[in-house]
Design an enzyme around this catalytic site. Structure first.
Site, PDB file in Angstrom:
ATOM      1  N   SER A   1       3.281  -2.026   9.969  1.00  0.00           N
ATOM      2  CA  SER A   1       4.702  -1.985  10.132  1.00  0.00           C
ATOM      3  C   SER A   1       5.734  -3.497   9.956  1.00  0.00           C
ATOM      4  O   SER A   1       6.731  -3.487  10.572  1.00  0.00           O
ATOM      5  CB  SER A   1       5.282  -1.524  12.040  1.00  0.00           C
ATOM      6  OG  SER A   1       4.939  -0.354  12.701  1.00  0.00           O
TER       7      SER A   1
ATOM      8  N   HIS B   1      -8.977   1.355   4.338  1.00  0.00           N
ATOM      9  CA  HIS B   1      -8.146   1.606   5.898  1.00  0.00           C
ATOM     10  C   HIS B   1      -7.934   2.862   7.285  1.00  0.00           C
ATOM     11  O   HIS B   1      -9.374   3.712   6.515  1.00  0.00           O
ATOM     12  CB  HIS B   1      -7.009   2.264   5.081  1.00  0.00           C
ATOM     13  CG  HIS B   1      -5.785   1.788   5.550  1.00  0.00           C
ATOM     14  ND1 HIS B   1      -5.371   3.504   6.470  1.00  0.00           N
ATOM     15  CD2 HIS B   1      -4.913   1.615   5.177  1.00  0.00           C
ATOM     16  CE1 HIS B   1      -3.976   2.955   6.248  1.00  0.00           C
ATOM     17  NE2 HIS B   1      -3.697   1.642   5.722  1.00  0.00           N
TER      18      HIS B   1
ATOM     19  N   GLY C   1       3.005   2.529  10.238  1.00  0.00           N
ATOM     20  CA  GLY C   1       4.071   3.511  10.544  1.00  0.00           C
ATOM     21  C   GLY C   1       4.417   3.707  11.543  1.00  0.00           C
ATOM     22  O   GLY C   1       5.446   4.972  11.613  1.00  0.00           O
TER      23      GLY C   1
ATOM     24  N   ASN D   1       0.891  -1.182   0.185  1.00  0.00           N
ATOM     25  CA  ASN D   1       0.241  -0.213  -0.285  1.00  0.00           C
ATOM     26  C   ASN D   1       0.755   1.112  -0.150  1.00  0.00           C
ATOM     27  O   ASN D   1       1.733   1.627   0.859  1.00  0.00           O
ATOM     28  CB  ASN D   1      -1.191  -0.179   1.230  1.00  0.00           C
ATOM     29  CG  ASN D   1      -1.972   1.490   2.014  1.00  0.00           C
ATOM     30  OD1 ASN D   1      -1.624   2.089   0.530  1.00  0.00           O
ATOM     31  ND2 ASN D   1      -2.224   1.817   2.387  1.00  0.00           N
TER      32      ASN D   1
ATOM     33  N   GLU E   1      -7.088   4.968   8.008  1.00  0.00           N
ATOM     34  CA  GLU E   1      -7.383   6.507   7.244  1.00  0.00           C
ATOM     35  C   GLU E   1      -8.013   7.194   6.652  1.00  0.00           C
ATOM     36  O   GLU E   1      -8.144   8.365   6.601  1.00  0.00           O
ATOM     37  CB  GLU E   1      -5.623   6.618   6.313  1.00  0.00           C
ATOM     38  CG  GLU E   1      -4.126   6.814   6.918  1.00  0.00           C
ATOM     39  CD  GLU E   1      -2.972   5.856   7.178  1.00  0.00           C
ATOM     40  OE1 GLU E   1      -3.088   5.559   5.677  1.00  0.00           O
ATOM     41  OE2 GLU E   1      -2.096   5.399   7.569  1.00  0.00           O
TER      42      GLU E   1
ATOM     43  N   GLU F   1      -5.351  -5.109  10.884  1.00  0.00           N
ATOM     44  CA  GLU F   1      -4.141  -3.114  11.457  1.00  0.00           C
ATOM     45  C   GLU F   1      -4.620  -2.837  12.540  1.00  0.00           C
ATOM     46  O   GLU F   1      -5.492  -1.258  12.147  1.00  0.00           O
ATOM     47  CB  GLU F   1      -3.982  -2.682   9.921  1.00  0.00           C
ATOM     48  CG  GLU F   1      -3.955  -3.206   8.878  1.00  0.00           C
ATOM     49  CD  GLU F   1      -3.261  -2.110   7.206  1.00  0.00           C
ATOM     50  OE1 GLU F   1      -2.346  -2.275   6.456  1.00  0.00           O
ATOM     51  OE2 GLU F   1      -4.022  -1.495   6.919  1.00  0.00           O
TER      52      GLU F   1
ATOM     53  N   LYS G   1      -0.181   4.734   0.239  1.00  0.00           N
ATOM     54  CA  LYS G   1      -0.230   5.655  -0.130  1.00  0.00           C
ATOM     55  C   LYS G   1      -0.163   6.791  -0.465  1.00  0.00           C
ATOM     56  O   LYS G   1      -0.472   6.353  -1.697  1.00  0.00           O
ATOM     57  CB  LYS G   1       0.026   5.586   1.832  1.00  0.00           C
ATOM     58  CG  LYS G   1      -0.193   4.342   2.746  1.00  0.00           C
ATOM     59  CD  LYS G   1      -0.262   4.384   3.647  1.00  0.00           C
ATOM     60  CE  LYS G   1      -0.154   3.040   4.917  1.00  0.00           C
ATOM     61  NZ  LYS G   1       0.232   3.519   6.096  1.00  0.00           N
TER      62      LYS G   1
HETATM   63  P1  PGA Z   1       2.982   0.019   7.395  1.00  0.00           P
HETATM   64  O1  PGA Z   1       1.261   0.556   6.724  1.00  0.00           O
HETATM   65  O2  PGA Z   1       3.426  -1.003   6.844  1.00  0.00           O
HETATM   66  O3  PGA Z   1       3.569   1.598   6.557  1.00  0.00           O
HETATM   67  O4  PGA Z   1       2.419   0.227   9.120  1.00  0.00           O
HETATM   68  C1  PGA Z   1       0.624  -0.764   6.327  1.00  0.00           C
HETATM   69  C2  PGA Z   1      -0.515  -0.203   6.631  1.00  0.00           C
HETATM   70  O5  PGA Z   1      -1.338   1.215   6.636  1.00  0.00           O
HETATM   71  O6  PGA Z   1      -1.424  -0.486   5.351  1.00  0.00           O
END
Ligand code: PGA
Length: 257
Positions: free
Chosen positions: A215, A103, A177, A18, A105, A171, A20
């Site tokens: 992560s 997601h 992140g 992803n 976000e 998640e 983003k």
């Molecule tokens: P990350 O994000 O691997 O940077 O923690 C995962 C995600 O939001 O899908």
């Protein structure tokens, strides 16, 4: 417990990236390296890129076992007067094979709730796109003992007919992140809960692969992929570098050898 039949179908690992709101046309061109390296089709693999790069990524991946995907889809079906929106048919037309839905976000910044997400899943399925439903609790919800309840509520969009057609990504928001990966016991407990819920909605043979996200990187992927009921990973930051993403894919392939 899984039946033998389900177990055998679940041994394939799934690694999705992803991007983003990251990337560039130059970064998309780098995906050619991934397409050239990834020839083993047993690990299902794909990258969700921003809309403007979707067609180019799909073009680069054509002829390879890697899928191009989108990070969102409109809740409105078909075309029409919805300025700024991108419908499922357009994603399909640009070569997308899967789309992230809900997601954290999108839930946090765009107020996406179960009614909106149910429409997005339906629209994606209508256009033969595989929705990846993302669920996960915040740090506060985990601290207050509400992690299971939160995820259960988010899974309210699940329908029996989704079996075999969608994926679920667990998640935890606090792991996204941050470099703080959920530990094996936390991942196992939540994936077991989700698996059991899937069986109650979809029936005992209902199959929905469960990904872990938060992560994940080249160093921890193998351990995470070995946790029971983890069928794959959704990778954010570490998917931005094609080499580190490829290492995660290789970790999955090693487990299948
Ligand atoms: P990350 O994000 O691997 O940077 O923690 C995962 C995600 O939001 O899908």
């Amino acid at each position: 417990m899984r039946t033998n039949d389900t177990e055998s179908k679940m041994t394939e690992k799934i690694i999705y990236g992803n991007w983003k709101m990251n990337g560039s046309r130059a970064a998309v061109r780098d995906l050619a390296f991934l397409a050239a390296q990834k020839t083993d089709a047993r690990t299902e693999c794909g990258i969700a890129v921003p809309f403007p790069y979707l067609a180019a990524a799909a073009e680069i991946f054509s002829g390879s076992p890697i899928a191009a995907g989108a990070q969102d889809v409109s809740r409105f079906a078909g075309s029409g007067a919805y300025t700024g929106e991108v419908c499922a048919a357009m994603l399909q037309d640009c070569g997308a094979q899967f789309v992230l839905v809900g997601h954290s976000e999108r839930r946090a910044y765009f107020g996406e709730d179960n009614a909106i997400l149910a429409a997005k899943i339906e629209n994606a399925l209508q256009c033969c796109l595989k929705p990846v439903l993302c669920v996960g609790e915040t740090a506060e919800e985990r601290r207050s003992g509400k992690a299971a309840e939160t995820v259960r509520r988010q899974l309210g969009v699940l329908r029996a007919e989704h079996a075999g057609k969608i994926l679920i990504a667990y998640e935890p928001v606090w792991a996204i992140g941050t470099g703080e990966v959920a530990d094996a016991a936390q991942i196992c407990a939540m994936h077991t809960q989700i698996h059991e819920y899937v069986l109650t909605v979809c029936g005992q043979n209902g199959r929905i692969p469960l990904l872990y996200g938060g992560s994940v990187n080249a160093a921890n992927a193998e351990n995470i992929l070995e946790i029971p009921f983890v069928d794959g990973t959704l990778v954010g930051g570490a998917s931005l570098d094609v080499r580190s993403f490829l290492e995660i894919v290789r970790a999955a392939e090693r487990l299948q050898n």
